[in-house]
Design a protein around this motif. Structure first.
Motif, PDB file in Angstrom:
ATOM      1  N   TRP A 121      42.363  37.978  43.092  1.00 56.14           N
ATOM      2  CA  TRP A 121      41.966  37.086  42.007  1.00 56.14           C
ATOM      3  C   TRP A 121      42.636  35.717  42.110  1.00 56.14           C
ATOM      4  CZ3 TRP A 121      38.107  36.043  39.255  1.00 56.14           C
ATOM      5  CH2 TRP A 121      38.198  35.235  38.120  1.00 56.14           C
ATOM      6  N   ASP A 122      43.915  35.683  42.463  1.00 56.01           N
ATOM      7  CA  ASP A 122      44.583  34.385  42.597  1.00 56.01           C
ATOM      8  C   ASP A 122      43.871  33.528  43.634  1.00 56.01           C
ATOM      9  OD1 ASP A 122      46.434  35.072  40.706  1.00 56.01           O
ATOM     10  OD2 ASP A 122      48.026  35.573  42.129  1.00 56.01           O
ATOM     11  N   LEU A 137      33.382  45.352  41.789  1.00 55.28           N
ATOM     12  CA  LEU A 137      34.611  45.269  40.988  1.00 55.28           C
ATOM     13  C   LEU A 137      34.310  45.291  39.504  1.00 55.28           C
ATOM     14  CD1 LEU A 137      36.204  42.357  43.060  1.00 55.28           C
ATOM     15  CD2 LEU A 137      36.785  44.783  43.235  1.00 55.28           C
ATOM     16  N   LEU A 146      36.954  46.441  36.748  1.00 52.09           N
ATOM     17  CA  LEU A 146      38.312  45.905  36.785  1.00 52.09           C
ATOM     18  C   LEU A 146      38.418  44.623  35.979  1.00 52.09           C
ATOM     19  CD1 LEU A 146      39.208  46.272  40.592  1.00 52.09           C
ATOM     20  CD2 LEU A 146      39.890  47.785  38.719  1.00 52.09           C
ATOM     21  N   ASP A 147      39.541  44.455  35.271  1.00 53.28           N
ATOM     22  CA  ASP A 147      39.844  43.160  34.692  1.00 53.28           C
ATOM     23  C   ASP A 147      40.049  42.162  35.829  1.00 53.28           C
ATOM     24  OD1 ASP A 147      39.748  44.170  32.109  1.00 53.28           O
ATOM     25  OD2 ASP A 147      41.909  44.593  32.060  1.00 53.28           O
ATOM     26  N   TYR A 148      39.658  40.923  35.597  1.00 53.59           N
ATOM     27  CA  TYR A 148      39.748  39.942  36.677  1.00 53.59           C
ATOM     28  C   TYR A 148      41.165  39.819  37.220  1.00 53.59           C
ATOM     29  CZ  TYR A 148      35.067  38.616  35.143  1.00 53.59           C
ATOM     30  OH  TYR A 148      33.734  38.633  34.806  1.00 53.59           O
ATOM     31  N   GLU A 149      42.152  39.785  36.327  1.00 56.60           N
ATOM     32  CA  GLU A 149      43.531  39.586  36.769  1.00 56.60           C
ATOM     33  C   GLU A 149      44.069  40.742  37.603  1.00 56.60           C
ATOM     34  OE1 GLU A 149      42.420  38.818  33.823  1.00 56.60           O
ATOM     35  OE2 GLU A 149      42.835  36.675  33.609  1.00 56.60           O
ATOM     36  N   THR A 150      43.413  41.902  37.551  1.00 54.49           N
ATOM     37  CA  THR A 150      43.876  43.042  38.358  1.00 54.49           C
ATOM     38  C   THR A 150      43.185  43.112  39.717  1.00 54.49           C
ATOM     39  OG1 THR A 150      42.248  44.585  37.414  1.00 54.49           O
ATOM     40  CG2 THR A 150      44.350  44.338  36.252  1.00 54.49           C
ATOM     41  N   VAL A 151      42.200  42.257  39.945  1.00 53.70           N
ATOM     42  CA  VAL A 151      41.556  42.196  41.257  1.00 53.70           C
ATOM     43  C   VAL A 151      42.568  41.665  42.264  1.00 53.70           C
ATOM     44  CG1 VAL A 151      39.735  41.072  42.596  1.00 53.70           C
ATOM     45  CG2 VAL A 151      39.265  41.893  40.283  1.00 53.70           C
ATOM     46  N   LYS A 152      42.712  42.341  43.396  1.00 52.20           N
ATOM     47  CA  LYS A 152      43.794  42.026  44.335  1.00 52.20           C
ATOM     48  C   LYS A 152      43.740  40.594  44.851  1.00 52.20           C
ATOM     49  CE  LYS A 152      41.261  44.076  48.211  1.00 52.20           C
ATOM     50  NZ  LYS A 152      41.251  45.151  49.243  1.00 52.20           N
ATOM     51  N   ASP A 171      34.812  35.914  28.904  1.00 54.00           N
ATOM     52  CA  ASP A 171      34.880  37.204  29.586  1.00 54.00           C
ATOM     53  C   ASP A 171      33.608  37.998  29.327  1.00 54.00           C
ATOM     54  OD1 ASP A 171      35.784  39.293  31.076  1.00 54.00           O
ATOM     55  OD2 ASP A 171      37.564  39.701  29.857  1.00 54.00           O
TER      56      ASP A 171
END
Length: 305
Positions: free
Chosen positions: A121-122, A110, A113-119, A156
């Motif tokens: 991540w939450d 990954l 990818l920005d962390y927040e866009t990783v499916k 980051d």
């Protein structure tokens, strides 16, 4: 050491052929000791290959270990049979009330990818918060190491123009830290990543000690001063041919990768790789299990907080 894994897990046959002591469930149940409980959150697409690599590194101490393989999504990885995932992996929600002596979180493909866009991540953030309350010491590999720095400390990583791939020379920075006990002052380690965090950024975090660095690859190993978080930016678990496989994969995808540095003799991909990193990789995991996990964990896991 005996690692306790399900009898039908493919890794058992592979490790047995390598003369590595793997204990079946029945024999382990009859030993009158308190085994260590270690979870592996495996984010790599080829689960089986990664399982073998990590279980091999967990097999070099006299401690008995129960291993739980953990997943955080329901999607079947394209490189691992669904039947394997259903048979051997626990959903995170099913073990969320359990406490562990140790947890390993693998890398993941990954990097860009920005962390927040990783499916997931939450869910990943939920696991990271859970680990601080339920795990004595967590070891993060590659992408997971940078993701954990971002989550815990708001730092980051930056992306390199070209992928860092190869085997690089590192220096021990904290020779008296138990995680580096028995290390040579200079040692080799594999890297395969786009992300990086500068040395001075790590050093700006009071809770973090930088333990090993490379002039070319940057920070390789860092840890929290309370020993509960370990950040490994490389891949001590890699097999001799893992970087070669990644190089070939990228070639076939048309991405024109550079030849992994200091890996093939004479940088010639037609030659078998020269393996120079595995002994220190094994020692790193042994030290983590002994000094950051076993020597620190309470006898009653419920006391972890």
């Amino acid at each position: 050491m005996p690692i306790r894994i399900p009898n039908d897990l493919p890794a058992q046959d592979v490790l047995g052929e390598e003369n590595i002591f793997v204990m079946g469930m029945e024999r382990a149940a009859n030993q009158d000791i308190r085994p260590l409980e270690v979870g592996i959150l495996n984010l790599m697409p080829n689960k089986i290959e990664t399982e073998v690599q990590l279980l091999r590194l967990l097999s070099n101490t006299p401690l008995q270990i129960n291993v739980d393989l953990i997943r955080i999504d329901n999607e079947a990885p394209k490189n691992t049979p669904k039947a394997h995932m259903d048979a051997f992996y626990h959903q995170f929600d099913d073990i969320a009330n359990k406490k562990y002596d140790g947890l390993i979180v693998t890398g993941a493909p990954l990097a860009l990818l920005d962390y927040e866009t990783v499916k997931y991540w939450d869910k990943m953030q939920t696991v990271l918060d859970w680990a601080r309350r339920h795990v004595q010491s967590t070891l993060f590999l590659c992408w997971a190491a940078h993701a954990a720095m971002y989550h815990y400390f708001g730092i980051d990583r930056r992306l390199r123009d070209n992928k860092l791939s190869g085997v690089f020379t590192h220096q021990v920075n904290e020779e008296h830290d138990e995680l580096l006990r028995g290390f040579d002052p200079v040692f080799n380690a594999c890297h395969s990543r786009f992300g990086e965090i500068p040395l001075d950024t790590y050093q700006s975090v009071p809770e973090i000690k930088v333990l090993a660095t490379s002039d070319k690859a940057g920070v390789y190993l860092a840890a929290s001063r309370d020993k509960r978080l370990v950040f490994v930016t490389g891949h001590p678990e890699y097999d001799p041919d893992t970087l070669a496989g990644e190089y070939q994969r990228d070639l076939e995808a048309g991405s024109q990768p550079a030849v992994p540095e200091n890996y093939f003799p004479g940088d010639n991909p037609c030659l078998a790789p020269l393996v120079t990193w595995r002994s220190h990789g094994s020692l790193l995991f042994t030290n983590w299990l002994n000094y950051y996990v076993y020597q620190e964990t309470p006898f009653n896991l419920s006391d972890i907080a």
